[in-house]
Design an enzyme around this catalytic site. Structure first.
Site, PDB file in Angstrom:
ATOM      1  N   PHE A   1       0.868  -1.187   0.000  1.00  0.00           N
ATOM      2  CA  PHE A   1       0.000   0.000   0.000  1.00  0.00           C
ATOM      3  C   PHE A   1       0.895   1.225   0.000  1.00  0.00           C
ATOM      4  O   PHE A   1       1.678   1.420   0.936  1.00  0.00           O
ATOM      5  CB  PHE A   1      -0.859  -0.075   1.269  1.00  0.00           C
ATOM      6  CG  PHE A   1      -1.739   1.108   1.556  1.00  0.00           C
ATOM      7  CD1 PHE A   1      -2.978   1.242   0.945  1.00  0.00           C
ATOM      8  CD2 PHE A   1      -1.347   2.060   2.483  1.00  0.00           C
ATOM      9  CE1 PHE A   1      -3.810   2.324   1.244  1.00  0.00           C
ATOM     10  CE2 PHE A   1      -2.176   3.143   2.789  1.00  0.00           C
ATOM     11  CZ  PHE A   1      -3.413   3.270   2.165  1.00  0.00           C
TER      12      PHE A   1
ATOM     13  N   PRO B   1       7.709  11.312   0.768  1.00  0.00           N
ATOM     14  CA  PRO B   1       8.692  11.973   1.647  1.00  0.00           C
ATOM     15  C   PRO B   1       8.132  13.244   2.292  1.00  0.00           C
ATOM     16  O   PRO B   1       8.428  13.535   3.447  1.00  0.00           O
ATOM     17  CB  PRO B   1       9.858  12.281   0.700  1.00  0.00           C
ATOM     18  CG  PRO B   1       9.762  11.233  -0.362  1.00  0.00           C
ATOM     19  CD  PRO B   1       8.298  10.961  -0.546  1.00  0.00           C
TER      20      PRO B   1
ATOM     21  N   ARG C   1      13.663 -15.261  38.572  1.00  0.00           N
ATOM     22  CA  ARG C   1      14.753 -14.394  39.036  1.00  0.00           C
ATOM     23  C   ARG C   1      14.660 -14.164  40.543  1.00  0.00           C
ATOM     24  O   ARG C   1      13.622 -13.732  41.056  1.00  0.00           O
ATOM     25  CB  ARG C   1      14.664 -13.047  38.302  1.00  0.00           C
ATOM     26  CG  ARG C   1      15.639 -12.009  38.762  1.00  0.00           C
ATOM     27  CD  ARG C   1      17.050 -12.376  38.360  1.00  0.00           C
ATOM     28  NE  ARG C   1      18.003 -11.308  38.644  1.00  0.00           N
ATOM     29  CZ  ARG C   1      19.310 -11.452  38.542  1.00  0.00           C
ATOM     30  NH1 ARG C   1      19.825 -12.620  38.177  1.00  0.00           N
ATOM     31  NH2 ARG C   1      20.116 -10.444  38.796  1.00  0.00           N
TER      32      ARG C   1
ATOM     33  N   GLY D   1      15.253  -5.854  34.349  1.00  0.00           N
ATOM     34  CA  GLY D   1      16.463  -5.125  34.737  1.00  0.00           C
ATOM     35  C   GLY D   1      17.480  -5.110  33.596  1.00  0.00           C
ATOM     36  O   GLY D   1      17.111  -4.970  32.433  1.00  0.00           O
ATOM     37  N   GLY D   2      18.747  -5.309  33.956  1.00  0.00           N
ATOM     38  CA  GLY D   2      19.809  -5.293  32.944  1.00  0.00           C
ATOM     39  C   GLY D   2      19.587  -6.323  31.851  1.00  0.00           C
ATOM     40  O   GLY D   2      19.921  -6.102  30.682  1.00  0.00           O
TER      41      GLY D   2
ATOM     42  N   GLU E   1       0.306   3.815   9.864  1.00  0.00           N
ATOM     43  CA  GLU E   1      -1.155   3.813   9.664  1.00  0.00           C
ATOM     44  C   GLU E   1      -1.824   4.893  10.529  1.00  0.00           C
ATOM     45  O   GLU E   1      -2.912   4.694  11.065  1.00  0.00           O
ATOM     46  CB  GLU E   1      -1.759   2.418   9.863  1.00  0.00           C
ATOM     47  CG  GLU E   1      -1.135   1.441   8.865  1.00  0.00           C
ATOM     48  CD  GLU E   1      -1.965   0.229   8.533  1.00  0.00           C
ATOM     49  OE1 GLU E   1      -3.170   0.218   8.813  1.00  0.00           O
ATOM     50  OE2 GLU E   1      -1.383  -0.717   7.964  1.00  0.00           O
TER      51      GLU E   1
END
Ligand SMILES: Cc1cc2nc3c(=O)[nH]c(=O)nc-3n(C[C@H](O)[C@H](O)[C@H](O)COP(=O)(O)OP(=O)(O)OC[C@H]3O[C@@H](n4cnc5c(N)ncnc54)[C@H](O)[C@@H]3O)c2cc1C
Length: 387
Positions: free
Chosen positions: A126, A131, A274, A345-346, A369
């Site tokens: 589509f 630009p 964890r 976390g990390g 869209e």
């Protein structure tokens, strides 16, 4: 995990199961690598075509599955939960080019283009944005001029999802004359194929997310399109594009839900495994509240999506609901994926876990869209239209 408040039919549950298994078996093992390599895998599209996922809302008489919007969004969420890049190809194809040809195409156009698209042999794209014409799409400048039994199109389309791999592209271009501009009423839609003289693929975007879904510019240098490939009425192309984007926005809402759900699933599992301060982090109320809010927003987004899809299937006006659904689901995806990284976390910040990729793809859903700002404009406009 599924928190569907609105119960699915037996057929919908079966299609959901097929989509989920297909995505987990055929797509999941490759998603991370395709994303790293910005690699589009055509065979996945072919397989989805064989399963009927590229003709979900096309009548059986034209080779589709003849299903409703509700069933389509259920399947799309499953694909998106595994790979949002594959899901966006499925969404664009099902929501935009195929629906446009179904609704406004001639019998000949349906036989020639829609039938192979419904079977998934041909992929659709589509091309509305340019630009210098994004949110203000009616300001597009690609120009079509009639020349005998052809239209000759010059201009550049931007951000075309799958534009370099599509077999059929619905292109919006001006058919009014430069000296007699008619705004949105001067735009028409054309059915374009890449073999037409003057068709070139331009710049491929190097995106932060959805990297396995190619996004390209298309450059038309005296592109010759047969007159028979004008879709519907001359000058109605912008209306067709806007009406079709209602479908598209439900697809993007489903894609967003899949992204958000996947992020929640990873978070729930991780929080149980964890351990910090001698216990699983899921026992900290701060983490529980995050997970609860994530699940709540996802469930609310899904309820709105299913309701909007059902209203559409009943033939009711849904422009406002489609925008609400896309807005809520895309902002949910962005928010949930942000929380997911925090829960991990990390480990959420690196590529070892999928939440980093989910965070990157979620951002796109707030942009294409129609940006979140444009959805709010549509919703507010409809409030006044209703009074
Ligand atoms: C991954 C991806 C895939 C895409 N795929 C397609 C595709 O297949 N086909 C296609 O045609 N297009 C596609 N697009 C284009 C997409 O639809 C546009 O990017 C989008 O409409 C926004 O246009 P823009 O990027 O030019 O931003 P702009 O319109 O320049 O907007 C910039 C900012 O200004 C805001 N803004 C603009 N106007 C207003 C206003 N009136 N009020 C308040 N805020 C406003 C916007 O919300 C945004 O925050 C894609 C884009 C991306 C990123």
């Amino acid at each position: 995990m599924s928190w569907a408040l609105i119960p699915l039919t037996e057929e919908q549950r079966e299609i959901q199961r097929v989509a989920r298994e297909f995505a987990l078996e055929q797509i999941a093992p490759h998603s991370d690598q395709w994303d790293r390599d910005a690699y589009f895998e055509r065979s996945v599209i072919d397989q989805m075509g064989e399963l009927g996922f590229l003709g979900m809302m096309i009548p059986e008489a034209l080779g589709g599955l003849g299903l409703d919007t509700c069933t389509y969004v259920v399947a799309l969420e499953e694909i998106a939960a595994v790979d949002a890049s594959v899901a966006v190809a499925m969404s664009v194809h099902n929501s935009l080019p195929t629906q446009m040809i179904l609704r406004w195409g001639t019998d000949e156009q349906k036989e020639r283009y829609l039938r192979p698209m419904a079977a998934g042999k041909w992929l659709g794209a589509f091309a509305l944005s340019e630009p210098d014409a994004g949110s203000d799409a009616a300001a597009l400048s690609a120009q079509a001029v009639r020349d005998g039994d052809c239209w000759v199109i010059n201009g550049t389309k931007a951000w075309v999802t799958g534009g370099n791999v599509a077999d059929v592209i619905l292109v919006m271009a001006r058919t009014d004359r430069p000296e007699d501009r008619r705004g949105p009423r001067g735009i028409s839609t054309f059915i374009v194929t890449p073999d037409m003289p003057g068709f070139t693929v331009g710049k491929k975007e190097d995106k932060m997310g959805l990297r396995a879904s190619p996004t390209v510019q298309l450059v038309f240098d005296n592109l010759r399109v047969p007159a028979a490939n004008l879709l519907g009425a001359e000058g109605s192309g912008f209306v067709y594009a806007m009406q079709s984007l209602d479908n598209g926005r439900l697809g993007i809402a489903a894609q967003s839900l899949g992204i958000a759900r996947a992020a929640l699933e990873v978070s729930v599992t991780y929080a149980a495994e964890r351990r910090q301060f001698g216990k699983p982090i899921k026992e900290f109320q701060a983490i529980q509240f995050k997970l609860a809010d994530m699940a709540t927003r996802i469930t609310a987004s899904r309820a709105l999506l299913y309701s909007a899809a059902a209203a559409k299937d009943r033939g009711e006006p849904t422009t406002q609901f489609c925008s609400m659904s896309k807005l809520m689901a895309s902002e949910t995806a962005m928010w949930v994926t942000t929380q997911a990284i925090q829960v991990l976390g990390g480990y959420g910040y690196v590529r070892d876990y999928p939440v980093e990729r989910l965070f990157r793809v979620a951002k796109g859903t707030e942009i294409y869209e129609g940006t979140a700002e444009i959805q709010r404009i549509v919703i507010a406009r409809e409030l006044y239209a209703a009074t």
